[in-house]
Design a protein around this motif. Structure first.
Motif, short mmCIF file in Angstrom:
data_model
loop_
_atom_site.label_atom_id
_atom_site.label_comp_id
_atom_site.label_asym_id
_atom_site.label_seq_id
_atom_site.Cartn_x
_atom_site.Cartn_y
_atom_site.Cartn_z
N TRP A 42 47.53 43.02 39.81
CA TRP A 42 46.20 42.32 40.25
C TRP A 42 45.79 42.47 41.68
O TRP A 42 44.34 42.61 41.83
CB TRP A 42 46.61 40.91 39.93
CG TRP A 42 46.59 40.38 38.42
CD1 TRP A 42 47.71 39.93 37.77
CD2 TRP A 42 45.73 40.30 37.51
NE1 TRP A 42 47.39 39.33 36.44
CE2 TRP A 42 46.05 40.06 36.36
CE3 TRP A 42 44.06 40.77 37.60
CZ2 TRP A 42 45.20 39.94 35.13
CZ3 TRP A 42 43.34 40.80 36.61
CH2 TRP A 42 43.99 40.29 35.39
N LEU A 43 46.67 42.54 42.53
CA LEU A 43 46.30 42.86 43.86
C LEU A 43 45.67 44.21 44.13
O LEU A 43 44.71 44.67 45.08
CB LEU A 43 47.32 42.55 44.90
CG LEU A 43 47.95 41.35 45.00
CD1 LEU A 43 48.99 41.25 45.75
CD2 LEU A 43 46.83 40.26 45.59
N LEU A 44 46.20 45.19 43.29
CA LEU A 44 45.63 46.48 43.32
C LEU A 44 44.39 46.70 42.51
O LEU A 44 43.41 47.69 42.87
CB LEU A 44 46.60 47.54 43.12
CG LEU A 44 47.92 47.78 43.91
CD1 LEU A 44 48.79 48.87 43.30
CD2 LEU A 44 47.38 48.06 45.27
N LEU A 45 44.16 45.96 41.45
CA LEU A 45 43.39 46.27 40.22
C LEU A 45 41.81 45.44 40.96
O LEU A 45 40.75 45.98 40.71
CB LEU A 45 43.60 45.23 39.17
CG LEU A 45 42.58 45.60 38.06
CD1 LEU A 45 42.39 46.91 37.63
CD2 LEU A 45 43.17 44.73 36.93
N TRP A 46 41.86 44.30 41.61
CA TRP A 46 40.67 43.63 42.18
C TRP A 46 39.89 44.57 42.97
O TRP A 46 38.66 44.78 42.64
CB TRP A 46 41.00 42.25 42.67
CG TRP A 46 41.65 41.28 41.91
CD1 TRP A 46 42.66 40.55 42.11
CD2 TRP A 46 40.78 40.74 40.81
NE1 TRP A 46 42.93 39.64 40.99
CE2 TRP A 46 41.68 39.62 40.46
CE3 TRP A 46 39.62 41.14 40.31
CZ2 TRP A 46 41.57 39.11 39.21
CZ3 TRP A 46 39.32 40.18 38.99
CH2 TRP A 46 40.05 39.12 38.45
N PHE A 287 51.33 35.21 46.89
CA PHE A 287 50.76 35.04 45.45
C PHE A 287 49.31 34.38 45.50
O PHE A 287 48.50 34.68 44.55
CB PHE A 287 51.66 33.97 44.88
CG PHE A 287 52.86 34.77 44.39
CD1 PHE A 287 52.85 35.67 43.17
CD2 PHE A 287 54.14 34.68 45.02
CE1 PHE A 287 54.03 36.33 42.51
CE2 PHE A 287 55.28 35.22 44.60
CZ PHE A 287 55.09 36.15 43.43
N ASN A 288 48.74 33.60 46.42
CA ASN A 288 47.53 33.22 46.59
C ASN A 288 46.36 34.11 46.51
O ASN A 288 45.46 33.94 46.22
CB ASN A 288 47.30 32.04 47.46
CG ASN A 288 46.07 31.32 47.45
OD1 ASN A 288 45.31 31.72 48.19
ND2 ASN A 288 45.83 30.19 46.64
N ASN A 289 46.85 35.32 47.04
CA ASN A 289 45.92 36.22 47.25
C ASN A 289 45.13 36.77 45.94
O ASN A 289 44.17 37.31 46.11
CB ASN A 289 46.13 37.32 48.25
CG ASN A 289 46.33 37.05 49.66
OD1 ASN A 289 45.31 37.21 50.30
ND2 ASN A 289 47.39 36.69 50.21
N GLN A 290 45.87 36.91 44.84
CA GLN A 290 45.35 37.05 43.78
C GLN A 290 43.98 36.46 43.37
O GLN A 290 43.03 36.76 42.67
CB GLN A 290 46.31 37.06 42.54
CG GLN A 290 46.57 35.71 42.18
CD GLN A 290 47.60 35.59 40.99
OE1 GLN A 290 47.58 36.43 40.05
NE2 GLN A 290 48.63 34.86 41.45
N TYR A 291 43.72 35.16 43.94
CA TYR A 291 42.63 34.35 43.78
C TYR A 291 41.46 34.86 44.64
O TYR A 291 40.46 34.55 44.38
CB TYR A 291 43.03 32.92 43.62
CG TYR A 291 44.18 32.55 42.85
CD1 TYR A 291 43.73 32.48 41.21
CD2 TYR A 291 45.17 31.95 43.24
CE1 TYR A 291 44.67 32.17 40.66
CE2 TYR A 291 46.40 31.40 42.43
CZ TYR A 291 45.83 31.72 40.75
OH TYR A 291 47.08 31.35 39.96
N VAL A 292 41.98 35.35 45.94
CA VAL A 292 40.81 35.88 46.81
C VAL A 292 40.36 37.13 45.87
O VAL A 292 39.01 37.10 46.03
CB VAL A 292 41.63 36.39 48.06
CG1 VAL A 292 40.58 36.99 49.13
CG2 VAL A 292 42.14 35.18 48.50
N GLY A 293 40.99 37.92 45.53
CA GLY A 293 40.38 39.17 44.88
C GLY A 293 39.58 38.62 43.71
O GLY A 293 38.29 39.35 43.54
N MET A 294 39.96 37.76 42.93
CA MET A 294 39.18 37.19 41.63
C MET A 294 38.01 36.69 42.21
O MET A 294 36.72 36.82 41.57
CB MET A 294 40.11 36.28 40.86
CG MET A 294 39.40 35.72 39.71
SD MET A 294 40.17 34.27 39.07
CE MET A 294 41.89 35.04 38.55
#
Length: 310
Positions: A42-46, A287-294
């Motif tokens: 997810w972190l790479l996909l965003w 882990f919270n960073n996935q929501y930043v990208g989102m």
């Protein structure tokens, strides 16, 4: 004199059933490529999705979108394999990584290299379905990705190199694939993605700081020392500023700005999580960073949807 009982032959060892052995190898390979931890994908996909939507003016080509989603998944898996191969003699000394298949010697280095070769071959096949400029950028990206596990041996801030080599390279590739060019806004977004990777990977490094200090591994968490929270905050501000610049150059409005504002709120929450530098809090912030990208992607998506409606 008591008679000595005749020595009994030990029963022959039986090999485990073939299908069971195959299943175990597949399970180990799945752990090696982190199928059980999709956060990295997810972190790479965003950032790739940011680039695809902006380069495609809100309507990326379905074929290009599919290739990038699959490509991110495959390259992330390949990156995990080559990283663990390079760290196979270091990971056993770190609590968080000592049970990884290569560190625990459940997968051999030769097996890892074969798996890496297969994944890279798949990734290169995917990119050959795109234009020449994207293919050239892909080869540069592959070289940077392969170099990362070895550069981090001597580079004092490997988290920054992770962003340069892996975390954000999908952005210029996305623009090349969608529009045939890499304009200035692509490089501004790339800088934002690089900063973001340095942010979340520094939080990740804070989890392992004690072990890394003992074995001499370099990381930004060690380099920043007691200025870690401040410098993470500086990088967070730099990322948000780069996103604002990108939005202004594209004449984006309130929907995009709302996504950036949401990312800013999440960054404040992350600062609260790492305030005591406790490993559990730092890992939660990572882990919270996935929501930043989102949040940023949703802002981009709504910006184009709102513009299309009006």
């Amino acid at each position: 004199m008591a008679a000595v009982a005749p020595e009994l032959d030990a029963p022959p060892l039986r090999n485990a059933p073939f299908l069971y052995r195959v299943q175990r190898r597949i399970e180990e390979y799945a752990l090696l490529v982190r199928l059980d931890r999709p956060i990295g994908t997810w972190l790479l996909l965003w950032p790739a999705l940011w680039g695809l939507w902006i380069a495609g003016s809100g309507k990326p080509h379905p074929k290009v979108l599919m290739i990038f989603v699959l490509g991110v998944f495959v390259m992330r898996a390949a990156g995990c394999v080559i990283n663990d191969f390079a760290d196979r003699n270091i990971d056993p000394h770190v609590r968080r990584t000592r049970d990884r298949p290569l560190a625990a010697r459940r997968v051999s280095p030769r097996e890892a290299l074969w798996l890496f070769a297969v994944l890279i071959t798949i990734a290169l096949y995917l990119v050959t379905q795109l234009d020449l400029l994207t293919i050239k950028l892909a080869f540069i990206g592959a070289a940077l990705t392969i170099s990362y596990p070895f550069v981090k041996r001597f580079f004092p801030m490997p988290q920054l190199y992770l962003g340069i080599s892996f975390g954000g390279w999908s952005v210029p590739m996305a623009f090349a694939a969608e529009s045939g060019a890499v304009p200035r806004v692509a490089w501004v977004l790339y800088i934002a993605a690089v900063m973001w990777a340095a942010i979340y990977d520094t939080m990740y490094a804070m989890v392992d700081r004690e072990d890394d200090l003992k074995i001499g591994v370099k990381s930004s968490a060690i380099l920043f020392a007691d200025m870690d929270k401040l410098l993470i905050g500086v990088m967070q501000a730099m990322m948000l500023f780069a996103l604002v610049l990108a939005g202004r150059s594209m004449h984006f409005g309130r929907w995009y700005e709302g996504g950036i504002a949401a990312a800013g709120v999440l960054f404040l929450y992350q600062q609260w999580l790492i305030r005591k530098r406790e490993p559990a809090g730092c890992l939660k912030a990572f882990f919270n960073n996935q929501y930043v990208g989102m949040a940023i992607f949703i802002g981009i998506l709504l910006q184009y949807l709102y513009t299309a409606v009006h």
